[in-house]
Write a protein that holds these residues in place. Structure first.
Motif, PDB file in Angstrom:
ATOM      1  N   THR A   1      49.037  37.902   7.304  1.00 48.47           N
ATOM      2  CA  THR A   1      50.041  36.881   7.002  1.00 48.47           C
ATOM      3  C   THR A   1      51.342  37.136   7.761  1.00 48.47           C
ATOM      4  N   LEU A   2      51.873  38.351   7.667  1.00 51.63           N
ATOM      5  CA  LEU A   2      53.121  38.652   8.364  1.00 51.63           C
ATOM      6  C   LEU A   2      52.904  38.785   9.870  1.00 51.63           C
ATOM      7  N   GLY A   3      51.666  39.058  10.261  1.00 54.55           N
ATOM      8  CA  GLY A   3      51.362  39.128  11.688  1.00 54.55           C
ATOM      9  C   GLY A   3      51.486  37.799  12.404  1.00 54.55           C
ATOM     10  N   LEU A   4      51.567  36.693  11.659  1.00 53.24           N
ATOM     11  CA  LEU A   4      51.770  35.398  12.289  1.00 53.24           C
ATOM     12  C   LEU A   4      53.104  35.318  13.017  1.00 53.24           C
ATOM     13  N   ALA A   5      53.975  36.301  12.770  1.00 50.48           N
ATOM     14  CA  ALA A   5      55.215  36.393  13.554  1.00 50.48           C
ATOM     15  C   ALA A   5      54.919  36.524  15.042  1.00 50.48           C
ATOM     16  N   GLY A   6      53.698  36.924  15.381  1.00 49.27           N
ATOM     17  CA  GLY A   6      53.312  37.025  16.784  1.00 49.27           C
ATOM     18  C   GLY A   6      53.430  35.713  17.533  1.00 49.27           C
ATOM     19  N   LEU A   7      53.420  34.594  16.815  1.00 48.28           N
ATOM     20  CA  LEU A   7      53.585  33.290  17.461  1.00 48.28           C
ATOM     21  C   LEU A   7      54.937  33.190  18.162  1.00 48.28           C
ATOM     22  N   ALA A   8      55.900  33.971  17.719  1.00 44.43           N
ATOM     23  CA  ALA A   8      57.250  33.910  18.293  1.00 44.43           C
ATOM     24  C   ALA A   8      57.477  34.977  19.356  1.00 44.43           C
ATOM     25  N   THR A   9      56.429  35.646  19.826  1.00 46.21           N
ATOM     26  CA  THR A   9      56.617  36.753  20.762  1.00 46.21           C
ATOM     27  C   THR A   9      57.269  36.301  22.061  1.00 46.21           C
ATOM     28  N   GLY A  10      56.834  35.167  22.583  1.00 43.02           N
ATOM     29  CA  GLY A  10      57.413  34.673  23.825  1.00 43.02           C
ATOM     30  C   GLY A  10      58.909  34.444  23.695  1.00 43.02           C
ATOM     31  N   ARG A  11      59.325  33.825  22.594  1.00 43.00           N
ATOM     32  CA  ARG A  11      60.752  33.575  22.377  1.00 43.00           C
ATOM     33  C   ARG A  11      61.509  34.878  22.139  1.00 43.00           C
ATOM     34  N   ALA A  12      60.870  35.826  21.416  1.00 43.97           N
ATOM     35  CA  ALA A  12      61.531  37.108  21.167  1.00 43.97           C
ATOM     36  C   ALA A  12      61.746  37.873  22.467  1.00 43.97           C
TER      37      ALA A  12
END
Length: 393
Positions: free
Chosen positions: A251-262
């Motif tokens: 669930t918290l790994g969905l933060a990976g969707l923002a890797t490009g922006r990060a």
């Protein structure tokens, strides 16, 4: 549908299945398999080492026939494997099903570096590859949720494997249709020899991939067992700690969707360092507070963020660093991850047997911390030298 949307969605579905339930669900249901089929620790260890089996075969297929064929083969293996496990009447057929399901992971991720490189604009590739990598997170969360529901409801593990066989068949159909535009050819031939992948600028990429493989394999293999050995999470029925771990992780790994922006906001070296710090904290929490609900959920969540974002980083970093060899460079990077995934549990098992689970996780945390300290902007190059020079003119 734009190429960005089509290939990102197809890759998300492929990794959600092959790196989620097909590769990870074996560990979730290992206690049930031991009970139902008298599976030994040696047999379990042999089966669990097969996840990257298809890597080199996948690259050979990409070079000859393009990325569609290995992805389709991987999803066929995942569909047949999960279905066979759901129906298996014996240990031999169960092992065959798990073998097929877990080997699918080696076929279905690296080809998307080739596909995205060919059809997605350069500035959007990091975001596309981040979405592809983060599919794993949804698959892991779904596997954890199903394991939790089955455990609390007293239902057979076969129901979960049947559900994932259906989901895998749907992902197979979607990828068969979405990847038609990149079927039949690996794309323009590269003038670069494969030896370019051994140059000094690649050393940080492979070193971080190796460290990543070691620590994540230790966490996935031993974190839930560490909690169980410490007495389990208060109020939770015995044996359900792995389900809680995978659900929080995914669930918290969905933060990976923002890797490009990060990466665009922080820069590649700073992002890598922050992710390694997250890994360090995750491992420390398991080592020092294994029976704490907040500590365990935070640990699994931080590990999920680390795994998903670092997976995305490795995908787009290798593609950017070797733009003429996008699939081969990522394949070599994944082989470094695979080497760590073998060495990590092997060394951790020795340390755990001699000193216990706490020191084992402290050692893994130390590896992430040392790797974070070694990250220096002057060594972490996102582009080859000629590309950086061109960008500055």
């Amino acid at each position: 549908m734009t190429p960005f949307v089509k290939f990102s969605a197809a890759g998300f579905a492929a990794t959600a299945i092959t790196y989620g339930p097909a590769r990870m669900e074996f560990g979730l249901f290992l206690p049930e398999f031991r009970s139902a089929f008298s599976m030994s620790s040696g047999q379990a260890g042999l089966v669990s080492a097969l996840g990257f089996l298809g890597l080199l075969a996948a690259y050979a297929m990409i070079a000859r026939r393009g990325p569609r064929l290995p992805v389709v083969i991987g999803l066929c293996a995942a569909t047949l494997g999960t279905a066979l496990v759901a129906l298996a009447p014996s240990l031999a057929l169960l092992s065959a099903g798990v073998f097929l399901a877990m080997s699918s992971a080696g076929f279905a991720w690296a080809p998307f570096n080739n596909a995205v490189h060919r059809v997605v604009a350069d500035e959007r590739r990091p975001s596309a590859l981040s979405i592809v990598s983060t599919g794993t997170s949804l698959g892991i969360a779904a596997a954890g949720a199903i394991a939790l529901v089955l455990g609390l409801g007293g239902m057979s593990w076969r129901v979960g494997w049947a559900a994932f066989a259906v989901a895998s068949a749907l992902a197979l159909l979607a990828n068969w249709m979405a990847l038609r535009d990149v079927a039949g050819s690996g794309g323009p031939a590269s003038d670069e020899p494969w030896r370019v992948l051994l140059r000094a600028r690649a050393i940080p990429l492979y070193g971080i991939a190796l460290s990543f493989g070691v620590t994540t394999a230790v966490y996935i293999s031993f974190a839930a067992d560490r909690v169980q050995q410490a007495g389990g999470l208060p109020g939770l029925p015995e044996g359900l700690s792995p389900a809680v771990m995978f659900l929080s992780f995914g669930t918290l790994g969905l933060a990976g969707l923002a890797t490009g922006r990060a990466k665009a906001a922080a820069g590649l070296p700073s992002l890598i360092r922050l992710l390694l710090i997250a890994s360090t904290l995750s491992l420390l929490l398991v080592a020092l507070a294994p029976r704490s609900w907040p500590g365990f959920v935070l640990s699994a969540g931080l590990q999920g963020v680390y795994v998903m974002m670092t997976s995305a980083v490795l995908a787009f970093w290798s593609e950017r660093l070797f733009p003429e060899l996008p699939s081969l460079s990522f394949t070599i990077t994944l082989l470094a991850v695979a080497a760590g995934s073998v060495l990590g549990p092997l060394g951790a098992g020795i340390v755990s047997g001699a000193a216990g689970g706490g020191p084992m996780f402290l050692g893994a945390a130390a590896l992430s911390a040392v790797t974070a300290a070694a990250v220096r902007p002057r060594y972490v190059s996102e582009r080859p030298p000629d590309a950086r020079a061109s960008a500055g003119t």
